[in-house]
Design a protein around this motif. Sequence first.
Motif, PDB file in Angstrom:
ATOM      1  N   PRO A 106      43.221  50.766  47.911  1.00  0.00           N
ATOM      2  CA  PRO A 106      44.434  51.375  47.357  1.00  0.00           C
ATOM      3  C   PRO A 106      45.690  51.046  48.148  1.00  0.00           C
ATOM      4  N   ASP A 107      45.532  50.577  49.392  1.00  0.00           N
ATOM      5  CA  ASP A 107      46.707  50.226  50.195  1.00  0.00           C
ATOM      6  C   ASP A 107      47.388  48.955  49.696  1.00  0.00           C
ATOM      7  N   THR A 144      47.149  62.493  40.114  1.00  0.00           N
ATOM      8  CA  THR A 144      45.850  63.129  40.324  1.00  0.00           C
ATOM      9  C   THR A 144      45.184  63.415  38.984  1.00  0.00           C
ATOM     10  N   ARG A 181      50.648  57.027  44.034  1.00  0.00           N
ATOM     11  CA  ARG A 181      49.814  57.755  44.989  1.00  0.00           C
ATOM     12  C   ARG A 181      49.822  59.253  44.732  1.00  0.00           C
ATOM     13  N   GLU A 225      39.555  53.781  45.811  1.00  0.00           N
ATOM     14  CA  GLU A 225      38.754  53.469  46.993  1.00  0.00           C
ATOM     15  C   GLU A 225      37.281  53.738  46.742  1.00  0.00           C
ATOM     16  N   ALA A 226      36.985  54.848  46.059  1.00  0.00           N
ATOM     17  CA  ALA A 226      35.589  55.175  45.747  1.00  0.00           C
ATOM     18  C   ALA A 226      34.951  54.121  44.849  1.00  0.00           C
ATOM     19  N   PRO A 250      44.587  56.960  44.587  1.00  0.00           N
ATOM     20  CA  PRO A 250      44.064  56.133  45.677  1.00  0.00           C
ATOM     21  C   PRO A 250      42.623  56.470  46.050  1.00  0.00           C
ATOM     22  N   GLN A 251      42.268  57.761  46.019  1.00  0.00           N
ATOM     23  CA  GLN A 251      40.898  58.156  46.315  1.00  0.00           C
ATOM     24  C   GLN A 251      39.924  57.561  45.298  1.00  0.00           C
ATOM     25  N   ALA A 252      40.301  57.639  44.030  1.00  0.00           N
ATOM     26  CA  ALA A 252      39.434  57.125  42.965  1.00  0.00           C
ATOM     27  C   ALA A 252      39.276  55.606  43.080  1.00  0.00           C
ATOM     28  N   ILE A 296      41.548  64.844  42.213  1.00  0.00           N
ATOM     29  CA  ILE A 296      41.301  63.570  42.901  1.00  0.00           C
ATOM     30  C   ILE A 296      42.492  62.653  42.687  1.00  0.00           C
ATOM     31  N   ALA A 297      43.076  62.173  43.773  1.00  0.00           N
ATOM     32  CA  ALA A 297      44.240  61.304  43.687  1.00  0.00           C
ATOM     33  C   ALA A 297      43.820  59.891  43.305  1.00  0.00           C
ATOM     34  N   TRP A 331      38.406  53.977  36.810  1.00  0.00           N
ATOM     35  CA  TRP A 331      37.731  54.097  38.103  1.00  0.00           C
ATOM     36  C   TRP A 331      36.544  55.065  38.066  1.00  0.00           C
TER      37      TRP A 331
END
Length: 424
Positions: free
Chosen positions: A185-186, A167, A164, A179-180, A175-177, A172-173, A46
């Motif tokens: 991530p859901d 990190t 989830r 989504e970016a 899901p954050q990566a 940075i988790a 990611w």
Amino acid sequence: MTDRTHATPQAPARPVPEGDSFHEMWRQLLPVGRNATSGGYRRFAWTGADADCRDWFREQARRRDLAYEVDRNGNQWAWLGDPADGDAVVTGSHLDSVPDGGAFDGPLGVVSAFAALDELRRRGVRPVRPLGVVNFGDEEGARFGLACVGSRLTAGALTVEQARRLTDADGIALPQAMEAAGHDPDAIGPDPVRLSRIGAFVELHVEQGRALDLTGDPVGVASAIWPHGRWRFDFRGEANHAGTTRLTDRHDPMLPYAETVLAARREAERAGAVATFGKLAVEPNGVNAVPSLVRGWLDSRAADQERLDLVVGGVERAARAHAAAHGVHLDVERESFTPVVEFDHALRDALAGILGTAADLKVPVLGTGAGHDAGILSGRVPTAMLFVRNPTGVSHSPAESATEDDCVAGVLALADVLEGLAAP
């Protein structure tokens, strides 16, 4: 370009063009994520380099008129035929890397997969089973510390909650990566419907050792993956001034850590296994400070569970004794573990038969201490592996290599396997 999650694959509407040759594809992919200083690759999940690899995969699918999709966990798929028909034969590997890794670990399997489809087309083969190429995401675990995240999520070997919580070093988790990078991530989680459509998964990979080089064979078939895992050792001492603190007054966690590294080597030698402390974090990490925390990660692998338990148990006992001797507290946590993986015997024997008779040893069968997506999927679908000779025996390093002739031999072997399985 942003991946489209949950795209519905469609059969090619027109004849598939030849596409790039193996060598042309290899040249295209070679510079992506390469570090100019080390010569190694930094294709972490990611990130920008990962996105470039994913764009390359999508483009190869487009050039061949293969139906392209991204699943809920971010794995990429390219299909010849409709996977909804079931009993599909899938091949591929991964495109990410360890820090400063080599060019072949992962990408060889993906490039060879597309090249093998080109070879089948050249032969005029008409498969009666769907054929798929896959790029599994985050196989190496270089960014979030857990290997095979994409295949683990798909197979249900990693829960959504566990994923989830992953990190990276910057906090940075996962899901954050995701989504970016443009992925939802859901949506992550087990994908039993997809797995139910796969009748066989065959992963081609560069050998991560010298067994084939020693036998003189360009290609081999995998028998099993050794049981292996990762353990985190936290040595907690007391930070202090390096110049004013007497040696007898110190509670220095670096000392028991160093002695534990040596203990790991001794235990591995006794058991005929391998054990490596390859990652280290130190706090406060100052030249003139006695550390307060030394955190080391142990990677250990053995031919069977009993020997692995002996090694890890021996290392932990030694670590606790050394920590106590220096007035240091120790916590040990197992972060990941994969039991021994025996590849599907019927599929393994089918590969050996297709490639030329195991009886005259043209296709050696060998075990491996390295983990793979094929190992993760083995509990859900029949899996097998092909290895391509690595003359240096070096892997996870820029020195990793394979000759052009052996790469081509791998492509032809994979094409033979796909033809034998999908167009008997």
